[in-house]
Design an enzyme around this catalytic site. Structure first.
Site, PDB file in Angstrom:
ATOM      1  N   SER A 105     -30.186  43.052  19.846  1.00  0.00           N
ATOM      2  CA  SER A 105     -31.042  42.903  18.864  1.00  0.00           C
ATOM      3  C   SER A 105     -32.456  42.478  19.057  1.00  0.00           C
ATOM      4  CB  SER A 105     -29.989  41.683  17.332  1.00  0.00           C
ATOM      5  OG  SER A 105     -29.111  42.239  17.059  1.00  0.00           O
ATOM      6  N   LYS A 108     -34.530  44.564  17.114  1.00  0.00           N
ATOM      7  CA  LYS A 108     -35.085  43.863  15.605  1.00  0.00           C
ATOM      8  C   LYS A 108     -36.206  43.140  14.979  1.00  0.00           C
ATOM      9  CE  LYS A 108     -30.595  42.626  14.087  1.00  0.00           C
ATOM     10  NZ  LYS A 108     -29.395  43.045  14.856  1.00  0.00           N
ATOM     11  N   SER A 160     -30.252  36.996  12.756  1.00  0.00           N
ATOM     12  CA  SER A 160     -29.559  38.943  13.077  1.00  0.00           C
ATOM     13  C   SER A 160     -28.938  39.384  11.950  1.00  0.00           C
ATOM     14  CB  SER A 160     -28.748  38.495  14.985  1.00  0.00           C
ATOM     15  OG  SER A 160     -28.928  39.657  15.497  1.00  0.00           O
TER      16      SER A 160
END
Length: 437
Positions: A105, A108, A160
């Site tokens: 993640s 991101k 997240s």
């Protein structure tokens, strides 16, 4: 005769290789005399340099520590890590700086750099069914419900939330368009080890990054108010369709526990292990740290490296440089095309200002072409050698078979009943066994 024929074919192969290389020589010389020959040695840096960094990037999978530094912290568990000065871009130490791995993640960060500058924080976005059907971590968004961009950005960056990420991606053109902009933006920033496939950071074939690139992305994120405003939010409240609300919390293990933490982003998948990008400010200095393939308690490595970095920043010679980030876009500029990231990228041509970190604005050098030619030649000679070995082995097998047949012809004919089968038949017919009955 057969040996002479094989030798003749080998000589012919060598002659053909020499002819091919002679034909390619003018092309190699032309390329060697192009822009690469005129490329300047050295690189530019942001801010006043404290010491001259070595030329070129930190070697992959190698440990690099600047001269004059104190001993590195022990018990570091991350397979790859890097700590750098976020203000000057000087890399203080790294392990496997350019080794590509799954980012989870932390991808991101790049998604946020692409989608958030083109969306006003007070804009309402309606969540689609694809957002709530996404795999991985979700904050519980409801399809058909509208949410403020600031709430979705908060859910994406502190909790997240993959559902919030997909909703934001849909708002600026959809997955394919955003992924294309992510890769263009990564290239413009100099993050040339990064290839985005899934904006949520879920594992996908070909999706990779390195700790050097993650430090570049983290440095860009903390420099952009449109993104940095969300990174240190400890918890937030999101609305529900019935007028209620629910709370989400920041997953960053250093937030509120390490002095000066500026947040950024953590990640985890089973295939990637833990990943992390963090930053902290102390005593007028800002450091960024990046970890790949870390233990679930990544905070131990991050804390140790930040402590070491603050003790050695300005003391140890840097081992490399992060490229300077482009100017920050206007925060929430609604006149800007949606999905525009840093440097005005909206799916258009990529600026050459973020060229390859090895040779900015240049092609491969003559050494690269020489190495390529040597590799091709070695491959051809190796293939020819393997072919000769196969031919010799086949002929050896044929000669052995011929000798075996010739020896078999010279054996005297066997009398009935004297061979193994004959003796066995005699025993069976003697009446001593069942088969004799």
């Amino acid at each position: 005769m057969a040996t002479a024929g094989a030798a003749g074919r080998a000589r012919l192969a060598r002659v053909l290789v020499a002819v091919i290389l002679a034909m390619l020589a003018p092309v190699v010389l032309l390329l060697a005399g192009g822009p690469a020959a005129a490329a300047p040695a050295g690189s530019s840096s942001a801010g006043p340099p404290r010491a001259g960094p070595p030329a070129g990037p930190v070697p992959p999978s190698a440990l690099a520590v600047g001269a004059g530094a104190t001993s590195l912290p022990g018990q570091l568990t991350s397979a790859g890590w890097l700590v750098a000065d976020a203000d000057t871009g000087q890399i203080l130490a790294a392990k496997g700086a350019d080794t590509r791995d799954l980012p989870a993640s932390t991808m991101k960060i790049l998604t946020a750099l692409v989608v958030l500058p083109g969306l006003a924080p007070d804009l309402r976005v309606t969540v689609g069914r694809d957002a709530v059907a996404v795999d991985g971590t979700k904050v519980g968004l409801v399809p058909g419900q509208s949410y403020l961009v600031r709430d979705l950005a908060t859910a994406m960056l502190i909790a997240s939330g993959n559902d919030a990420t997909v909703a934001l991606v849909d708002a600026v053109g959809g997955r394919d368009a955003v992924v294309a902009r992510m890769n263009a933006l990564a290239a413009s920033l100099g993050a040339t080890d990064t290839h985005a496939v899934d904006p949520t950071g879920l594992d996908a074939p070909g999706q990779l990054s390195s700790v050097r690139d993650l430090a570049i992305l983290g440095r860009a994120a903390i420099a952009q108010p449109v993104i940095s405003r969300y990174l240190t939010i400890p918890r937030a409240v999101l609305p529900t369709p019935n007028g209620g609300s629910f709370e989400i919390q920041n997953h960053n293990l250093l937030l509120g526990k390490y002095p000066g933490t500026l947040g950024v982003k953590n990640g985890y998948t089973v295939a990637a292990d833990a990943t992390y990008v963090g930053a902290a400010r102390r005593g007028g200095r800002t450091l960024v740290v990046a970890l790949l393939r870390a233990a679930p308690n990544y905070a131990a490595d991050a804390r140790a490296l930040l402590d070491w970095g603050f003790a050695n920043d300005g003391v140890a010679a840097p081992v490399g440089m992060l490229p300077a980030p482009p100017p920050a876009p206007t925060v929430g500029d609604e006149t800007r095309p949606t999905g525009v990231g840093l440097a005005g990228l909206a799916g258009g041509p990529v600026s050459a200002s973020g060229a390859d970190r090895h040779h900015e604005g240049s092609g491969p050098g003559w050494i690269t072409w020489l190495a390529l030619g040597a590799t091709v030649l070695a491959g051809l000679l190796t293939a020819a050698g393997h072919r000769r070995k196969r031919v010799r082995a086949r002929r050896h097998a044929q000669r052995a078979r011929a000798r075996h047949l010739a020896a078999a012809r010279r054996l005297p004919p066997q009398r009935p009943g004297t061979g193994p089968r004959g003796r066995r038949r005699q025993r069976d017919m003697s009446g001593s066994g069942h088969r004799g009955r």
